[in-house]
Write a protein that holds these residues in place. Structure first.
Motif, mmCIF file in Angstrom:
data_model
loop_
_atom_site.group_PDB
_atom_site.id
_atom_site.type_symbol
_atom_site.label_atom_id
_atom_site.label_comp_id
_atom_site.label_asym_id
_atom_site.label_seq_id
_atom_site.Cartn_x
_atom_site.Cartn_y
_atom_site.Cartn_z
ATOM 1 N N TYR A 32 14.225 -14.432 29.820
ATOM 2 C CA TYR A 32 15.253 -15.342 29.327
ATOM 3 C C TYR A 32 15.297 -15.306 27.805
ATOM 4 C CZ TYR A 32 15.018 -17.005 34.081
ATOM 5 O OH TYR A 32 15.022 -17.062 35.445
ATOM 6 N N ARG A 33 16.474 -15.530 27.264
ATOM 7 C CA ARG A 33 16.680 -15.420 25.823
ATOM 8 C C ARG A 33 15.979 -16.535 25.034
ATOM 9 N NH1 ARG A 33 22.645 -15.961 23.148
ATOM 10 N NH2 ARG A 33 21.984 -15.949 20.985
ATOM 11 N N ASP A 34 16.042 -17.759 25.517
ATOM 12 C CA ASP A 34 15.591 -18.918 24.742
ATOM 13 C C ASP A 34 14.478 -19.728 25.392
ATOM 14 O OD1 ASP A 34 17.762 -18.560 22.818
ATOM 15 O OD2 ASP A 34 19.054 -19.202 24.461
ATOM 16 N N VAL A 35 13.897 -19.292 26.487
ATOM 17 C CA VAL A 35 12.989 -20.127 27.281
ATOM 18 C C VAL A 35 11.533 -19.803 26.984
ATOM 19 C CG1 VAL A 35 12.337 -20.824 29.616
ATOM 20 C CG2 VAL A 35 14.718 -20.325 29.090
ATOM 21 N N ALA A 44 13.662 -24.816 26.219
ATOM 22 C CA ALA A 44 14.491 -23.897 25.442
ATOM 23 C C ALA A 44 14.430 -24.300 23.973
ATOM 24 C CB ALA A 44 15.927 -23.933 25.938
ATOM 25 N N GLN A 65 17.551 -22.363 30.382
ATOM 26 C CA GLN A 65 18.497 -21.416 29.797
ATOM 27 C C GLN A 65 19.924 -21.931 29.896
ATOM 28 O OE1 GLN A 65 17.660 -18.511 28.069
ATOM 29 N NE2 GLN A 65 19.780 -18.819 27.458
#
Length: 76
Positions: A32-35, A44, A65
């Motif tokens: 995941y990009r932000d987790v 996040a 996310q």
């Protein structure tokens, strides 16, 4: 009466961080990009404009996310 602060001690100024930097003990979820995993919850960390935002803790990483994506969309 004794003064509250020592007169010869330097004053340390605090400058808050603006980049989305999670604590050093958080684990990054590569899928995941932000987790990140923080205290057994999925959190996040995002940067919106010039403000750093942290989500509440979620039980599943997809929810964290989705929160990050929704905040980015709302702030535009």
């Amino acid at each position: 009466m004794k003064p509250l602060r020592q007169q010869n001690r330097p004053i340390v100024n605090y400058i808050p961080r603006v980049e989305p930097a999670p604590p050093s003990h958080a684990w990054r979820m590569e899928e995941y990009r932000d987790v990140w995993v923080l205290k057994n919850k999925y959190v996040a960390f995002i940067l919106v404009g010039d403000r750093f935002r942290q989500s509440p803790g979620f039980d599943i990483p997809q929810a964290a996310q989705r929160w990050a994506d929704q905040i980015r969309q709302d702030e535009l």
